[in-house]
Design an enzyme around this catalytic site. Structure first.
Site, PDB file in Angstrom:
ATOM      1  CG  LEU A  16     -10.051  14.844   7.379  1.00  0.00           C
ATOM      2  CD1 LEU A  16     -10.327  13.489   7.988  1.00  0.00           C
ATOM      3  CD2 LEU A  16     -10.813  15.938   8.116  1.00  0.00           C
ATOM      4  CB  SER A  17      -3.540  16.294   4.751  1.00  0.00           C
ATOM      5  OG  SER A  17      -3.462  14.906   4.892  1.00  0.00           O
ATOM      6  CE  LYS A  67       0.061   6.896   0.710  1.00  0.00           C
ATOM      7  NZ  LYS A  67      -0.336   6.218   1.933  1.00  0.00           N
ATOM      8  CB  ILE A 222      -5.268   1.878   9.185  1.00  0.00           C
ATOM      9  CG1 ILE A 222      -5.385   1.196   7.828  1.00  0.00           C
ATOM     10  CG2 ILE A 222      -4.342   1.124  10.121  1.00  0.00           C
ATOM     11  CD1 ILE A 222      -4.101   1.348   7.005  1.00  0.00           C
ATOM     12  CE1 TYR A 224      -7.399   8.180   7.057  1.00  0.00           C
ATOM     13  CE2 TYR A 224      -9.142   9.821   6.876  1.00  0.00           C
ATOM     14  CZ  TYR A 224      -7.957   9.277   6.426  1.00  0.00           C
ATOM     15  OH  TYR A 224      -7.332   9.815   5.327  1.00  0.00           O
TER      16      TYR A 224
HETATM   17  P1  NAP Z   1      -3.832  -0.540  -1.337  1.00  0.00           P
HETATM   18  O1  NAP Z   1      -2.349  -0.512  -1.511  1.00  0.00           O
HETATM   19  O2  NAP Z   1      -4.707  -0.314  -2.511  1.00  0.00           O
HETATM   20  O3  NAP Z   1      -4.193  -1.991  -0.688  1.00  0.00           O
HETATM   21  C1  NAP Z   1      -5.532  -2.387  -0.560  1.00  0.00           C
HETATM   22  C2  NAP Z   1      -5.626  -3.666   0.259  1.00  0.00           C
HETATM   23  O4  NAP Z   1      -7.019  -3.958   0.425  1.00  0.00           O
HETATM   24  C3  NAP Z   1      -5.012  -4.911  -0.392  1.00  0.00           C
HETATM   25  O5  NAP Z   1      -4.525  -5.783   0.602  1.00  0.00           O
HETATM   26  C4  NAP Z   1      -6.220  -5.534  -1.102  1.00  0.00           C
HETATM   27  O6  NAP Z   1      -6.120  -6.936  -1.282  1.00  0.00           O
HETATM   28  C5  NAP Z   1      -7.306  -5.268  -0.087  1.00  0.00           C
HETATM   29  N1  NAP Z   1      -8.630  -5.279  -0.698  1.00  0.00           N
HETATM   30  C6  NAP Z   1      -9.190  -4.295  -1.455  1.00  0.00           C
HETATM   31  N2  NAP Z   1     -10.439  -4.649  -1.830  1.00  0.00           N
HETATM   32  C7  NAP Z   1     -10.670  -5.885  -1.289  1.00  0.00           C
HETATM   33  C8  NAP Z   1     -11.773  -6.772  -1.303  1.00  0.00           C
HETATM   34  N3  NAP Z   1     -12.925  -6.475  -1.933  1.00  0.00           N
HETATM   35  N4  NAP Z   1     -11.672  -7.946  -0.639  1.00  0.00           N
HETATM   36  C9  NAP Z   1     -10.525  -8.265   0.035  1.00  0.00           C
HETATM   37  N5  NAP Z   1      -9.432  -7.451   0.085  1.00  0.00           N
HETATM   38  C10 NAP Z   1      -9.505  -6.284  -0.561  1.00  0.00           C
HETATM   39  O7  NAP Z   1      -4.300   0.509  -0.236  1.00  0.00           O
HETATM   40  P2  NAP Z   1      -3.463   1.125   1.000  1.00  0.00           P
HETATM   41  O8  NAP Z   1      -2.745   2.337   0.559  1.00  0.00           O
HETATM   42  O9  NAP Z   1      -2.715   0.043   1.675  1.00  0.00           O
HETATM   43  O10 NAP Z   1      -4.682   1.642   1.930  1.00  0.00           O
HETATM   44  C11 NAP Z   1      -5.581   0.712   2.507  1.00  0.00           C
HETATM   45  C12 NAP Z   1      -6.562   1.434   3.418  1.00  0.00           C
HETATM   46  O11 NAP Z   1      -5.855   2.085   4.460  1.00  0.00           O
HETATM   47  C13 NAP Z   1      -7.386   2.524   2.728  1.00  0.00           C
HETATM   48  O12 NAP Z   1      -8.687   2.456   3.222  1.00  0.00           O
HETATM   49  C14 NAP Z   1      -6.722   3.822   3.185  1.00  0.00           C
HETATM   50  O13 NAP Z   1      -7.633   4.906   3.239  1.00  0.00           O
HETATM   51  C15 NAP Z   1      -6.272   3.438   4.586  1.00  0.00           C
HETATM   52  N6  NAP Z   1      -5.095   4.224   5.034  1.00  0.00           N
HETATM   53  C16 NAP Z   1      -5.197   4.876   6.222  1.00  0.00           C
HETATM   54  C17 NAP Z   1      -4.123   5.618   6.700  1.00  0.00           C
HETATM   55  C18 NAP Z   1      -4.237   6.339   8.013  1.00  0.00           C
HETATM   56  O14 NAP Z   1      -3.435   7.250   8.245  1.00  0.00           O
HETATM   57  N7  NAP Z   1      -5.165   5.980   8.877  1.00  0.00           N
HETATM   58  C19 NAP Z   1      -2.923   5.678   5.971  1.00  0.00           C
HETATM   59  C20 NAP Z   1      -2.838   4.966   4.763  1.00  0.00           C
HETATM   60  C21 NAP Z   1      -3.943   4.235   4.306  1.00  0.00           C
HETATM   61  P3  NAP Z   1      -5.438  -7.568  -2.615  1.00  0.00           P
HETATM   62  O15 NAP Z   1      -3.959  -7.557  -2.372  1.00  0.00           O
HETATM   63  O16 NAP Z   1      -6.015  -8.911  -2.683  1.00  0.00           O
HETATM   64  O17 NAP Z   1      -5.863  -6.686  -3.767  1.00  0.00           O
END
Ligand code: NAP
Length: 281
Positions: A16-17, A67, A222, A224
């Site tokens: 969506l950016s 990132k 977070i 969406y």
């Molecule tokens: P990331 O670095 O890959 O981190 C993923 C997180 O989810 C980790 O804490 C991981 O836990 C946990 N996780 C994944 N699968 C899991 C499962 N089956 N059970 C329990 N925990 C699980 O991702 P990120 O960049 O932080 O992004 C996370 C989310 O935020 C994504 O959905 C992304 O689309 C969203 N986001 C939104 C915005 C916004 O502007 N609204 C901005 C950035 C990101 P572990 O440490 O145990 O692996």
């Protein structure tokens, strides 16, 4: 002046950016383009970046999975991005690439716009689910605002511990298992879901089932896509207030655009417009 902007990541075809930044360009009265530059993990990241460098961009966003990787190719790094260890915005100036992280700040601005009362008491108890890249930025952003109790619950204990190291004497942080977080969830004023659990297409999943909450609490997710995650819907049923993930997307983009152009574009009705787009997806 014609701004050449874009986004790298994978997969990003449905991002969506472009919609957001094209609105900003239009509102600013500047001419410009915002291009999707998908880099498949099968390609050589370095070679792709060389091509991007030659194209003479003014700035670009960086999303999953690059990132952290992008940091090795930058000429300079903003202090916040260095502490968080991830970059989502690159400013290209005089042939140099400078990295920033606008995710955490974007979350904080979005929260303040929607729930200013949370910022009136820095002793409000905060619980963050997740310890990935987004959680780093949000933890650091809230700590920098002066909140004194920010706990982290994550599947992997060591990742949560690594985030807590960003804290200092002014903030107390307990690391919880997901089960412990479920038991104590009633004691928090702000609960922030930052894991990828519940994202499309796995919309029935939730990091923990919510049965009861302090009715005065605010619950953020977070994610969406979908806008109404199961986590948020469960929270809403208990009477808590909910805060949608698309607002963070808008405000992190607003700050990125400001870094590129020195212009802060008002969000106005883009919040509602983006909500409508997401509800139709
Ligand atoms: P990331 O670095 O890959 O981190 C993923 C997180 O989810 C980790 O804490 C991981 O836990 C946990 N996780 C994944 N699968 C899991 C499962 N089956 N059970 C329990 N925990 C699980 O991702 P990120 O960049 O932080 O992004 C996370 C989310 O935020 C994504 O959905 C992304 O689309 C969203 N986001 C939104 C915005 C916004 O502007 N609204 C901005 C950035 C990101 P572990 O440490 O145990 O692996």
């Amino acid at each position: 002046m014609h701004m050449k902007l874009g986004l790298i990541g994978f997969p990003i075809k449905h991002s969506l950016s472009p919609w957001i930044h094209n609105q900003f360009l239009e509102k600013s009265g500047m001419k410009g383009t915002y291009s999707i530059m998908e880099i498949s993990p099968d390609n050589t990241f370095e070679q792709e970046l060389e091509r991007i460098k030659e194209s003479g961009l003014d700035g670009f966003n960086v999303t999953v999975p690059y990132k952290k990787q992008i940091i090795n190719y930058l000429d300079d790094l903003d202090k916040n991005a260095e502490i968080i260890g991830a970059v989502n915005t690159v400013v290209c100036k005089n042939g140099k690439w400078i990295g920033y992280n606008t995710d955490g700040i974007g979350y904080v601005i979005a929260l303040r716009k929607n729930f200013p009362e949370i910022f009136h008491d820095k002793k409000n108890r905060i619980l963050i689910f997740g310890a990935g890249g987004a959680a780093y930025g949000i933890y650091y952003g809230l700590k920098s605002e002066g909140f004194t109790q920010i706990d982290i619950a994550n599947r992997t204990h060591s990742s949560a511990k690594a985030i807590a190291i960003l804290g200092d004497n002014n903030v107390e942080t307990s690391i919880l298992s997901l089960d412990e977080a479920q038991e104590s969830i009633n004691s928090y004023n702000l609960i922030i879901q930052t894991t990828s659990v519940g994202m499309k297409p796995n919309t029935e999943d939730t990091i923990i089932p919510i049965k009861s909450l302090n009715q005065k609490s605010v619950v953020s997710d977070i994610i969406y896509q979908p806008l109404n995650t199961r986590f948020l819907m469960d929270a809403k049923k208990t009477g808590a207030s909910i805060h949608y993930g698309h607002t963070m997307l808008l405000y992190q983009a607003q700050y990125a655009f400001e870094l590129w152009t020195n212009k802060k574009i008002p969000i106005d009705n883009m919040d509602q417009q983006l909500k409508t787009i997401l509800e139709g997806r």
